[in-house]
Scaffold this active site. Structure first.
Site, mmCIF file in Angstrom:
data_model
loop_
_atom_site.group_PDB
_atom_site.id
_atom_site.type_symbol
_atom_site.label_atom_id
_atom_site.label_comp_id
_atom_site.label_asym_id
_atom_site.label_seq_id
_atom_site.Cartn_x
_atom_site.Cartn_y
_atom_site.Cartn_z
ATOM 1 C CD GLU A 295 69.774 32.394 -21.855
ATOM 2 O OE1 GLU A 295 68.902 33.130 -21.577
ATOM 3 O OE2 GLU A 295 69.272 31.210 -21.743
ATOM 4 C CG MET B 278 63.668 39.134 -21.658
ATOM 5 S SD MET B 278 65.504 39.854 -21.861
ATOM 6 C CE MET B 278 65.169 40.372 -23.591
ATOM 7 C CB CYS B 279 66.528 32.655 -23.114
ATOM 8 S SG CYS B 279 65.565 32.699 -24.710
ATOM 9 C CG ASP B 280 65.831 32.878 -17.458
ATOM 10 O OD1 ASP B 280 66.772 33.513 -16.818
ATOM 11 O OD2 ASP B 280 64.811 33.309 -17.770
#
Length: 410
Positions: free
Chosen positions: A87, A1-3
């Site tokens: 992402e 997961m990333c942002d």
């Protein structure tokens, strides 16, 4: 997961574009910080993570943060102020695991090495996607981790969100602020779209209708489990509450756990955190690296890079173009060594044993140091500091960080 999140110059404190990103990966996948100079290329092919593709005549200077064993990068900036974060997105387009392609990280690095503007980076990625596809494992020890990619691409003047599903893509322009997480966000609001794939069970689900990119391609199960909507709302809401966000605001946004300050327990973390802490099968990722880039027009840009995991327990070092990054410090290996990443990891593991008690004191020291660094960077840029003066400041910051880590190890 990333942002990944961005604010355009008209919105920011100092009038420069700022882009921030957390890289969420497997907990022991160390993140390398590396700089490549501009160069004329004699070789005809470039070996990316899984495949080789034709090389261009010239590649531009880049500063990257990347998984240590990968060719591509999670995030980075080039000498022209093009900055990109990517992402993982989960779609209903089948992977052809027998036809290896480029990873999203490969596409990111190739775009930075070959593009002088954000707008030029768009067709660079699109053309590579069309020719080579993205059938590639993105995992480290997890060899079954396949995903498609979205990108937040910016330069000193503009920002774009590019989302993909197989060889299909759509993009839109960002106005003021924007953020992306691990889910498709572009519906019918694209500037351009290219429909190249059909989802699984296409006839049954869609009966030939294509209008909304997000609804057409999203894999509901994985997108929901990753809580991408929650995290995107968290980062975007944080920016929108700030009248004129600066670098420190972006750092604070990337340190969030999406709960009230003081209530977070790392052992009970979920995929709803911006600063990710792995807890097991349903929440397998740590934030293993983070970046906040202040991209200036006509002045040197500052690339603030953690080079460590857990933004909530990290400082961001100011990195400038023009000087190689010391591999002894910034290039960790698979096992604990003397690099910044692994030395910080030792301290983080100590604090995580009693997070509520130990994090607060440690964080106070980090905040004091980080604030002073950001103020000094601003002064140096305003005074027109030379490249040598900026590099000296960067070195002094690194020395201070390593001293802090040594203090906590003893």
């Amino acid at each position: 997961m990333c942002d990944t999140l961005v604010a355009l110059p008209a919105k920011t404190k100092n009038g420069h574009l700022i882009l921030g990103k957390n890289s969420d990966r497997e907990p022991l996948e160390a993140q390398e910080l590396i700089r490549f100079a501009r160069r004329e290329c004699e070789e005809k092919q470039v070996a990316c993570t899984y495949i080789s593709i034709p090389q261009v005549r010239e590649t531009f200077e880049v500063v990257l943060s990347k998984p240590f064993q990968m060719w591509g990068a999670e995030m980075g900036v080039n000498e022209f102020g093009v900055v990109i974060g990517n992402e993982a997105v989960f779609t209903n387009v089948k992977f052809r695991k027998d036809e290896l392609g480029l990873t999203g990280m490969d596409l990111l690095r190739l775009a930075l090495e070959r593009s002088t503007t954000a707008k030029a980076a768009l067709p660079t990625i699109m053309d590579l996607l069309e020719e080579f596809g993205q059938n590639a494992c993105g995992g480290y020890q997890n060899k079954d981790f396949y995903y498609h990619n979205s990108f937040l691409i910016a330069d000193p003047d503009n920002a774009f969100i590019l989302e993909t599903a197989g060889k299909s893509w759509a993009y839109r322009k960002v106005e003021n602020t924007g953020s992306i997480s691990n889910g498709l966000t572009i519906g019918e609001d694209y500037l351009e779209v290219n429909w190249k794939n059909e989802p699984r069970n296409f006839q049954k689900l869609f009966a030939g209708k294509r209008e909304n990119f997000r609804e057409y391609f999203s894999d509901l199960l994985y997108t929901t489990a990753g809580k991408s909507k929650l995290r995107q709302a968290c980062t975007l809401g944080f920016l929108e509450k700030k009248e004129k966000p600066g670098v420190l605001d972006f750092i604070q946004a990337l340190r969030q756990h999406n709960v009230a300050y003081g209530e977070f327990e790392s052992k009970k973390a979920t995929t709803g955190s911006i600063c990710m802490h792995a807890t097991g099968f349903t929440n397998p990722s740590d934030t293993t690296g983070s970046m906040v880039a202040e991209v200036r027009k006509g002045q040197p840009s500052t690339v603030w890079l953690s080079g460590t995991s857990y933004p909530c327990l990290s400082l961001y070092l100011p990195i400038y173009f023009g000087k190689e990054l010391d591999p002894k410090v910034f290039s960790p290996g698979a096992n604990p060594d003397q690099s910044l990443w692994w030395q910080a990891k030792k301290i983080h593991q100590q604090i995580l044993k009693n997070y509520k008690k130990l994090q607060s004191e440690y964080r106070m020291q980090l905040d004091e140091i980080q604030t002073k660094w950001i103020e000094e960077d601003f002064k140096l840029i305003q005074l027109g500091a030379t490249e040598e003066e900026l590099q000296l400041f960067s070195s002094l910051c690194l020395d201070q960080y390593m001293d802090l880590l040594r203090k906590y190890r003893t």
